[in-house]
Scaffold this active site. Structure first.
Site, PDB file in Angstrom:
ATOM      1  N   GLU A  28       0.993  -1.256   0.048  1.00 42.81           N
ATOM      2  CA  GLU A  28      -0.044   0.097  -0.145  1.00 42.81           C
ATOM      3  C   GLU A  28       0.863   1.272   0.091  1.00 42.81           C
ATOM      4  O   GLU A  28       1.528   1.412   0.827  1.00 42.81           O
ATOM      5  CB  GLU A  28      -0.783  -0.075   1.198  1.00 42.81           C
ATOM      6  CG  GLU A  28      -1.853  -1.158   1.526  1.00 42.81           C
ATOM      7  CD  GLU A  28      -2.697  -1.141   2.751  1.00 42.81           C
ATOM      8  OE1 GLU A  28      -1.902  -0.542   3.505  1.00 42.81           O
ATOM      9  OE2 GLU A  28      -3.629  -1.949   2.661  1.00 42.81           O
ATOM     10  N   GLN A  41      -5.373  16.083  -8.260  1.00 41.23           N
ATOM     11  CA  GLN A  41      -4.673  15.918  -9.453  1.00 41.23           C
ATOM     12  C   GLN A  41      -3.448  14.805  -9.341  1.00 41.23           C
ATOM     13  O   GLN A  41      -3.026  14.854  -8.228  1.00 41.23           O
ATOM     14  CB  GLN A  41      -3.832  17.184 -10.142  1.00 41.23           C
ATOM     15  CG  GLN A  41      -3.043  17.100 -11.229  1.00 41.23           C
ATOM     16  CD  GLN A  41      -2.686  18.541 -11.980  1.00 41.23           C
ATOM     17  OE1 GLN A  41      -3.612  19.453 -12.049  1.00 41.23           O
ATOM     18  NE2 GLN A  41      -1.557  18.629 -12.505  1.00 41.23           N
ATOM     19  N   HIS A  98      10.284  24.083  -6.512  1.00 38.43           N
ATOM     20  CA  HIS A  98       8.922  24.531  -6.808  1.00 38.43           C
ATOM     21  C   HIS A  98       8.075  24.723  -5.458  1.00 38.43           C
ATOM     22  O   HIS A  98       8.201  24.004  -4.622  1.00 38.43           O
ATOM     23  CB  HIS A  98       8.428  23.668  -7.878  1.00 38.43           C
ATOM     24  CG  HIS A  98       9.061  23.501  -9.007  1.00 38.43           C
ATOM     25  ND1 HIS A  98       9.149  22.324  -9.808  1.00 38.43           N
ATOM     26  CD2 HIS A  98      10.012  24.354  -9.623  1.00 38.43           C
ATOM     27  CE1 HIS A  98      10.009  22.426 -10.865  1.00 38.43           C
ATOM     28  NE2 HIS A  98      10.342  23.701 -10.681  1.00 38.43           N
ATOM     29  N   LYS A 131       1.855  17.761  -1.523  1.00 37.49           N
ATOM     30  CA  LYS A 131       2.284  16.815  -2.473  1.00 37.49           C
ATOM     31  C   LYS A 131       2.710  15.300  -1.601  1.00 37.49           C
ATOM     32  O   LYS A 131       3.179  15.342  -0.691  1.00 37.49           O
ATOM     33  CB  LYS A 131       3.686  17.345  -3.230  1.00 37.49           C
ATOM     34  CG  LYS A 131       3.438  18.240  -4.090  1.00 37.49           C
ATOM     35  CD  LYS A 131       4.430  18.899  -4.747  1.00 37.49           C
ATOM     36  CE  LYS A 131       4.447  20.030  -5.601  1.00 37.49           C
ATOM     37  NZ  LYS A 131       5.619  20.543  -6.116  1.00 37.49           N
ATOM     38  N   HIS A 155       9.691  22.059  -2.644  1.00 35.67           N
ATOM     39  CA  HIS A 155       9.933  20.574  -3.396  1.00 35.67           C
ATOM     40  C   HIS A 155      10.819  20.556  -4.461  1.00 35.67           C
ATOM     41  O   HIS A 155      10.897  21.418  -5.230  1.00 35.67           O
ATOM     42  CB  HIS A 155       8.888  19.996  -3.870  1.00 35.67           C
ATOM     43  CG  HIS A 155       8.698  18.621  -4.190  1.00 35.67           C
ATOM     44  ND1 HIS A 155       8.495  18.291  -5.570  1.00 35.67           N
ATOM     45  CD2 HIS A 155       9.306  17.531  -3.676  1.00 35.67           C
ATOM     46  CE1 HIS A 155       8.664  16.842  -5.585  1.00 35.67           C
ATOM     47  NE2 HIS A 155       9.297  16.480  -4.348  1.00 35.67           N
ATOM     48  N   TYR A 177       3.245  11.761  -8.512  1.00 33.62           N
ATOM     49  CA  TYR A 177       2.734  12.930  -7.525  1.00 33.62           C
ATOM     50  C   TYR A 177       1.169  12.804  -7.415  1.00 33.62           C
ATOM     51  O   TYR A 177       0.592  12.908  -8.420  1.00 33.62           O
ATOM     52  CB  TYR A 177       3.294  14.036  -7.690  1.00 33.62           C
ATOM     53  CG  TYR A 177       4.291  14.551  -8.480  1.00 33.62           C
ATOM     54  CD1 TYR A 177       5.378  15.450  -7.952  1.00 33.62           C
ATOM     55  CD2 TYR A 177       4.786  14.027  -9.638  1.00 33.62           C
ATOM     56  CE1 TYR A 177       6.688  15.617  -8.177  1.00 33.62           C
ATOM     57  CE2 TYR A 177       6.127  14.187 -10.290  1.00 33.62           C
ATOM     58  CZ  TYR A 177       6.794  15.022  -9.763  1.00 33.62           C
ATOM     59  OH  TYR A 177       7.988  15.594 -10.541  1.00 33.62           O
ATOM     60  N   ASP A 208      14.451  26.815 -13.882  1.00 33.14           N
ATOM     61  CA  ASP A 208      14.778  26.776 -12.737  1.00 33.14           C
ATOM     62  C   ASP A 208      16.310  27.505 -12.360  1.00 33.14           C
ATOM     63  O   ASP A 208      16.295  28.208 -11.178  1.00 33.14           O
ATOM     64  CB  ASP A 208      15.081  25.201 -12.125  1.00 33.14           C
ATOM     65  CG  ASP A 208      13.836  24.334 -12.263  1.00 33.14           C
ATOM     66  OD1 ASP A 208      12.881  25.133 -11.766  1.00 33.14           O
ATOM     67  OD2 ASP A 208      13.582  23.259 -12.495  1.00 33.14           O
TER      68      ASP A 208
END
Length: 203
Positions: free
Chosen positions: A28, A47, A62, A72, A119, A132, A170
């Site tokens: 799991e 999402q 980010h 996330k 992140h 994600y 970035d």
């Protein structure tokens, strides 16, 4: 599964129990109820994303405006990445600090990163595949970045700098100090107020 809070408040390492036999392995990799016990509220998932990266690719740092930002839950389904959570919440006791979790197809760990945190990850293998689960849809005007090579943050990618591959988006992102000075970063107070609102809805 085992859930362990990281050095950065409101981020967690999740290690699933794996059940293997001659057919393969079952586990799991996400349990909403176990995570709710740890963070105080259930995730409202909106999402799911997947990225595939060659070795040395760096994605991040980010983050998104809070509220609602974007929590996330991240895992690697193939290969390996070193995943970082960076505290970019101005006023936090761990502001500017980071912690990391190795996500790979052996231990199959995941990392939970609350809203308002930064992140980033670096791919340690070719075809590193990261999935994600996130709590808000992508909203480009509210998405921001901090330069992952900022020496003030000092992320340890474990690879030679010549092997790193970053996007112009970035590398053109501001440093942590520049982002803070411009008012781009979330605050500790705003993050705590948002977490409290989520916890009150969950009770």
């Amino acid at each position: 599964m085992q859930i362990r809070e990281l050095k950065i408040p409101d981020s967690y390492e999740i290690t699933p129990k794996q059940f293997g036999d001659d057919r393969g392995v079952f586990l799991e990799w996400y349990r909403f109820d176990r995570l709710e016990e740890a963070i105080g509220h259930p995730l409202s998932l909106a999402q799911a994303n997947t990225s595939v990266s060659k070795r040395g690719v760096v994605r991040g740092i980010h983050f998104a405006d809070i509220p609602p930002s974007q929590a996330k839950y991240v895992t690697a389904t193939r290969g390996a990445v070193l995943d970082f959570v960076i505290d970019i919440r101005v006023g936090s006791p761990t502001f500017g600090q980071w912690d990391s979790v190795l996500l790979d197809e052996q231990d199959r760990r995941a990392i939970y990163i609350a809203e308002g945190l930064g992140h980033c990850f670096v791919a340690l293998s070719d075809d590193a595949t990261v999935s994600y689960l996130v709590t808000a849809p992508f909203n480009a005007p509210r998405e921001h970045g901090v330069n992952p090579l900022d020496p003030e943050i000092g992320l340890d990618f474990t690879l030679d700098s010549a092997d790193l591959l970053l996007s112009p988006k970035d590398t053109d992102a501001p440093s942590l100090a520049e982002a803070a000075a411009s008012g781009l970063l979330p605050t500790w107070e705003a993050a705590r107020a948002f977490y409290d609102s989520l916890n009150s809805k969950g009770n």
